[in-house]
Design an enzyme around this catalytic site. Structure first.
Site, PDB file in Angstrom:
ATOM      1  N   ARG A  13       0.824  -1.236   0.000  1.00 17.56           N
ATOM      2  CA  ARG A  13       0.000   0.000   0.000  1.00 17.56           C
ATOM      3  C   ARG A  13       0.841   1.261   0.000  1.00 17.56           C
ATOM      4  NH1 ARG A  13      -2.872  -3.504   3.171  1.00 17.56           N
ATOM      5  NH2 ARG A  13      -4.758  -4.228   2.152  1.00 17.56           N
ATOM      6  N   ASN A  30       2.869  20.116 -21.208  1.00 15.12           N
ATOM      7  CA  ASN A  30       2.502  19.327 -22.394  1.00 15.12           C
ATOM      8  C   ASN A  30       2.748  20.065 -23.696  1.00 15.12           C
ATOM      9  OD1 ASN A  30       1.715  17.126 -20.893  1.00 15.12           O
ATOM     10  ND2 ASN A  30      -0.376  17.897 -20.636  1.00 15.12           N
ATOM     11  N   HIS A  76       2.440  13.107 -29.081  1.00 15.37           N
ATOM     12  CA  HIS A  76       1.820  11.800 -28.801  1.00 15.37           C
ATOM     13  C   HIS A  76       1.115  11.241 -30.030  1.00 15.37           C
ATOM     14  CE1 HIS A  76       1.747  12.606 -24.204  1.00 15.37           C
ATOM     15  NE2 HIS A  76       2.846  11.958 -24.567  1.00 15.37           N
ATOM     16  N   ARG A 106       0.157  22.899 -14.681  1.00 15.21           N
ATOM     17  CA  ARG A 106       1.004  21.758 -15.013  1.00 15.21           C
ATOM     18  C   ARG A 106       0.794  21.310 -16.452  1.00 15.21           C
ATOM     19  NH1 ARG A 106       2.812  16.673 -11.086  1.00 15.21           N
ATOM     20  NH2 ARG A 106       4.155  15.717 -12.652  1.00 15.21           N
ATOM     21  N   LYS A 150       4.773  11.706 -11.129  1.00 15.99           N
ATOM     22  CA  LYS A 150       3.919  10.904 -12.011  1.00 15.99           C
ATOM     23  C   LYS A 150       4.616   9.571 -12.248  1.00 15.99           C
ATOM     24  CE  LYS A 150       1.278  14.275 -14.716  1.00 15.99           C
ATOM     25  NZ  LYS A 150       1.010  14.782 -16.078  1.00 15.99           N
ATOM     26  N   HIS A 168      10.488   9.687 -27.956  1.00 14.34           N
ATOM     27  CA  HIS A 168       9.536  10.637 -27.370  1.00 14.34           C
ATOM     28  C   HIS A 168      10.000  12.087 -27.550  1.00 14.34           C
ATOM     29  CE1 HIS A 168       6.724  12.448 -24.563  1.00 14.34           C
ATOM     30  NE2 HIS A 168       7.747  12.989 -23.925  1.00 14.34           N
ATOM     31  N   GLU A 218      13.176  18.408 -24.197  1.00  9.35           N
ATOM     32  CA  GLU A 218      12.440  18.754 -22.974  1.00  9.35           C
ATOM     33  C   GLU A 218      13.122  19.916 -22.245  1.00  9.35           C
ATOM     34  OE1 GLU A 218       9.548  17.289 -22.387  1.00  9.35           O
ATOM     35  OE2 GLU A 218       9.624  15.231 -23.149  1.00  9.35           O
ATOM     36  N   LYS A 235      10.421  22.877 -13.465  1.00  9.82           N
ATOM     37  CA  LYS A 235       9.441  21.809 -13.244  1.00  9.82           C
ATOM     38  C   LYS A 235       8.972  21.811 -11.793  1.00  9.82           C
ATOM     39  CE  LYS A 235       7.676  17.387 -14.114  1.00  9.82           C
ATOM     40  NZ  LYS A 235       7.736  16.119 -14.824  1.00  9.82           N
ATOM     41  N   HIS A 288       3.351  18.185 -26.794  1.00 12.45           N
ATOM     42  CA  HIS A 288       3.069  16.787 -26.494  1.00 12.45           C
ATOM     43  C   HIS A 288       1.795  16.249 -27.138  1.00 12.45           C
ATOM     44  CE1 HIS A 288       6.399  17.130 -23.777  1.00 12.45           C
ATOM     45  NE2 HIS A 288       6.266  15.883 -23.367  1.00 12.45           N
ATOM     46  N   GLU A 329      -2.230  18.502 -11.585  1.00 12.07           N
ATOM     47  CA  GLU A 329      -2.684  18.956 -12.893  1.00 12.07           C
ATOM     48  C   GLU A 329      -4.164  19.301 -12.886  1.00 12.07           C
ATOM     49  OE1 GLU A 329      -0.597  16.784 -15.919  1.00 12.07           O
ATOM     50  OE2 GLU A 329      -2.013  17.412 -17.446  1.00 12.07           O
TER      51      GLU A 329
HETATM   52  N1  LIG Z   1       6.834  10.502 -15.043  1.00 14.24           N
HETATM   53  C1  LIG Z   1       6.930  11.556 -15.813  1.00 14.24           C
HETATM   54  O1  LIG Z   1       6.605  12.676 -15.409  1.00 14.24           O
HETATM   55  C2  LIG Z   1       7.474  11.392 -17.184  1.00 14.24           C
HETATM   56  C3  LIG Z   1       7.823  12.526 -17.935  1.00 14.24           C
HETATM   57  C4  LIG Z   1       8.388  12.317 -19.196  1.00 14.24           C
HETATM   58  C5  LIG Z   1       8.590  11.037 -19.675  1.00 14.24           C
HETATM   59  N2  LIG Z   1       8.245   9.962 -18.918  1.00 14.24           N
HETATM   60  C6  LIG Z   1       8.468   8.591 -19.385  1.00 14.24           C
HETATM   61  O2  LIG Z   1       9.865   8.401 -19.503  1.00 14.24           O
HETATM   62  C7  LIG Z   1      10.111   7.354 -20.437  1.00 14.24           C
HETATM   63  C8  LIG Z   1      11.244   7.758 -21.332  1.00 14.24           C
HETATM   64  O3  LIG Z   1      12.389   7.965 -20.544  1.00 14.24           O
HETATM   65  P1  LIG Z   1      13.844   7.908 -21.187  1.00 14.24           P
HETATM   66  O4  LIG Z   1      13.882   8.743 -22.387  1.00 14.24           O
HETATM   67  O5  LIG Z   1      14.801   8.143 -20.095  1.00 14.24           O
HETATM   68  O6  LIG Z   1      13.890   6.408 -21.714  1.00 14.24           O
HETATM   69  P2  LIG Z   1      14.607   5.089 -21.169  1.00 14.24           P
HETATM   70  O7  LIG Z   1      14.454   4.934 -19.720  1.00 14.24           O
HETATM   71  O8  LIG Z   1      14.141   4.001 -22.038  1.00 14.24           O
HETATM   72  O9  LIG Z   1      16.144   5.380 -21.460  1.00 14.24           O
HETATM   73  C9  LIG Z   1      16.561   5.551 -22.808  1.00 14.24           C
HETATM   74  C10 LIG Z   1      17.649   4.541 -23.179  1.00 14.24           C
HETATM   75  O10 LIG Z   1      18.892   4.988 -22.645  1.00 14.24           O
HETATM   76  C11 LIG Z   1      19.466   3.984 -21.822  1.00 14.24           C
HETATM   77  N3  LIG Z   1      20.179   4.715 -20.770  1.00 14.24           N
HETATM   78  C12 LIG Z   1      19.646   5.511 -19.806  1.00 14.24           C
HETATM   79  N4  LIG Z   1      20.608   6.105 -19.107  1.00 14.24           N
HETATM   80  C13 LIG Z   1      21.782   5.698 -19.621  1.00 14.24           C
HETATM   81  C14 LIG Z   1      23.131   5.991 -19.323  1.00 14.24           C
HETATM   82  N5  LIG Z   1      23.484   6.871 -18.371  1.00 14.24           N
HETATM   83  N6  LIG Z   1      24.081   5.364 -20.052  1.00 14.24           N
HETATM   84  C15 LIG Z   1      23.739   4.507 -21.039  1.00 14.24           C
HETATM   85  N7  LIG Z   1      22.495   4.206 -21.387  1.00 14.24           N
HETATM   86  C16 LIG Z   1      21.516   4.797 -20.675  1.00 14.24           C
HETATM   87  C17 LIG Z   1      18.322   3.124 -21.386  1.00 14.24           C
HETATM   88  O11 LIG Z   1      18.747   1.819 -21.066  1.00 14.24           O
HETATM   89  C18 LIG Z   1      17.434   3.143 -22.612  1.00 14.24           C
HETATM   90  O12 LIG Z   1      17.887   2.224 -23.558  1.00 14.24           O
HETATM   91  C19 LIG Z   1       8.801   7.148 -21.183  1.00 14.24           C
HETATM   92  O13 LIG Z   1       8.231   5.940 -20.751  1.00 14.24           O
HETATM   93  C20 LIG Z   1       7.933   8.303 -20.748  1.00 14.24           C
HETATM   94  O14 LIG Z   1       6.564   7.986 -20.725  1.00 14.24           O
HETATM   95  C21 LIG Z   1       7.698  10.122 -17.687  1.00 14.24           C
HETATM   96 ZN   LIG Z   2       7.799  14.668 -22.599  1.00 17.08          ZN
END
Ligand SMILES: NC(=O)c1ccc[n+]([C@@H]2O[C@H](COP(=O)([O-])OP(=O)(O)OC[C@H]3O[C@@H](n4cnc5c(N)ncnc54)[C@H](O)[C@@H]3O)[C@@H](O)[C@H]2O)c1
Ligand SMILES: [Zn+2]
Length: 366
Positions: free
Chosen positions: A119, A244, A251, A240, A141, A265, A183, A225, A247, A235
């Site tokens: 929980r 987007n 998306h 907030r 999030k 992304h 971003e 942020k 976005h 949001e």
């Molecule tokens: N929670 C939120 O507020 C929020 C905001 C934006 C995006 N997201 C989410 O984030 C995700 C995308 O995140 P991302 O772009 O970090 O993708 P990811 O976590 O897939 O990382 C991108 C790639 O880089 C590699 N990697 C990461 N750090 C590394 C490092 N230091 N050295 C070598 N390789 C490395 C990972 O293994 C992966 O292959 C999506 O699922 C998206 O929905 C969430």
């Molecule tokens: Zn984004």
């Protein structure tokens, strides 16, 4: 060291940013360890690239490691289930903290697991991708993707601490770095014209790995942020929603390309931001010169700024409706660089006609 507080009453936490911070991981995470051990969840790429560095920095704390496969596929019911089982097998208690060491995928999955395990237990974000350092690790999030769409199941669950070491980015693939940079530029475009000027002057140096430039960009992004999240945690006020920017178009493009490697992304967001500015200019809301600046800068750092795709299909995605294109759509539009606002009443036909013009000359990332 930069310390950025995220002010959320009893859910407040700090974001610490410093090159080499990983070397102090043991000291920083000591309050969260139990019997000299702490559970670390990471993905195989991140662990291969940076795991030894984290383990060194953690001493004398020992890492109890759980690895997940890299990639968006890990934000799934199946991965969540195996992660929860693995955490329970390690005897995680409600008072414990799990460390998410990786990009946004690891952070979103671990955060959601922490939100529902027993929980709700604690977690700490140690983001390793540029996107995670400037965006996903801050704000609470968390979630996974399901058949109905991306991030459709999740929870607001804030970390207890965020540790950002910009040196982690040394091993991040260049294309991922560029995508994360979209971003960064976004924060300037939303509400800080001076920061966008700075991005125009320093974006290339940032991507090339300049340590000071990188730290400034991350700290400025996290501050922006944190302020938005503190003002509108869930949001509800519209503030907030400004995050987007780019976005809704983004998306739709990600959905249309099947969330594949065709568009990361951040790349889709870069196109979306260029579009949001161009559409705003076309609607007479924003100076055309600002739209050109945005497009030119994103293209100059190697991000895509247009994509050819069926306009009606994109609009249908924007309406979260596979067929309909008529009606009104909520979009983040702008009165200029640093002046984004939420418009709940954009005409879908106008968007479709705009998309049919801009989508004709695709430009792809190098
Ligand atoms: N929670 C939120 O507020 C929020 C905001 C934006 C995006 N997201 C989410 O984030 C995700 C995308 O995140 P991302 O772009 O970090 O993708 P990811 O976590 O897939 O990382 C991108 C790639 O880089 C590699 N990697 C990461 N750090 C590394 C490092 N230091 N050295 C070598 N390789 C490395 C990972 O293994 C992966 O292959 C999506 O699922 C998206 O929905 C969430
Ligand atoms: Zn984004």
């Amino acid at each position: 060291m930069r310390r950025v507080p995220v002010a959320l009453g009893e859910r407040s936490y700090d974001v610490l940013i410093a090159p080499g911070l990983i070397a102090e991981a043991g000291e920083r995470l000591a309050p969260f360890a139990r019997n000299g051990r702490i559970v670390i969840v990471s993905d195989e790429n991140v662990w291969k690239a940076q795991g030894a560095t984290l383990e060194r920095g953690l001493r004398p704390i020992a890492a109890d490691l759980i690895l997940i496969p890299p990639g968006e596929g890990s934000k799934s019911w199946a991965s969540l289930g195996s992660l929860l089982d693995a955490l329970l097998a390690r005897g995680i208690e409600r008072g414990d903290h799990i460390v998410a060491f990786g990009g946004g995928v690891v952070g979103d999955l671990v955060g959601f697991a922490a939100a529902i395990l027993k929980r709700g237990c604690g977690f700490v974000q140690v983001p390793t991708s540029l996107l995670a350092q400037v965006d996903s690790s801050v704000g609470g999030k968390t979630g996974i993707n399901v058949a109905a769409g991306k991030n459709m199941v999740g929870a607001f669950h804030h970390p207890a601490l965020v540790l950002i070491d910009p040196d982690m980015l040394d091993t991040l693939p260049e294309r991922e770095r560029r995508a994360g940079y979209a971003e960064v530029a976004k924060y300037g475009l939303i509400g800080d014209a001076a920061f966008f000027d700075w991005c125009e002057a320093n974006g290339r140096a940032l991507l090339a790995g300049d340590s000071q430039v990188r730290q400034h960009a991350i700290a400025t992004s996290v501050e922006a942020k944190a302020a938005i999240v503190a003002a509108d945690e869930r949001e509800t006020s519209g503030r907030r929603a400004l995050l987007n920017l780019g976005h809704t178009f983004g998306h739709a493009l990600e959905a249309e390309t099947g969330f594949s490697d065709l568009l990361l992304h951040g790349e889709a967001v870069a196109i979306g931001m260029a579009y949001a500015f161009q559409l705003s200019a076309r609607l007479g809301l924003c100076p055309p010169g600002d739209a050109e600046r945005v497009r030119d800068h994103l293209a100059a750092v190697g991000l895509p700024v247009a994509w050819s795709a069926d306009p009606d299909a994109l609009v249908a995605h924007m309406r979260h409706d596979k067929k309909a294109t008529a009606g009104r759509i909520t979009l983040i539009l702008t009165r200029g660089i640093g002046q984004a606002f939420v418009d709940h009443n954009v005409d879908a036909e106008e968007i479709a006609s705009f998309l049919s013009e801009v989508g004709e000359q695709p430009t792809h990332a190098a």
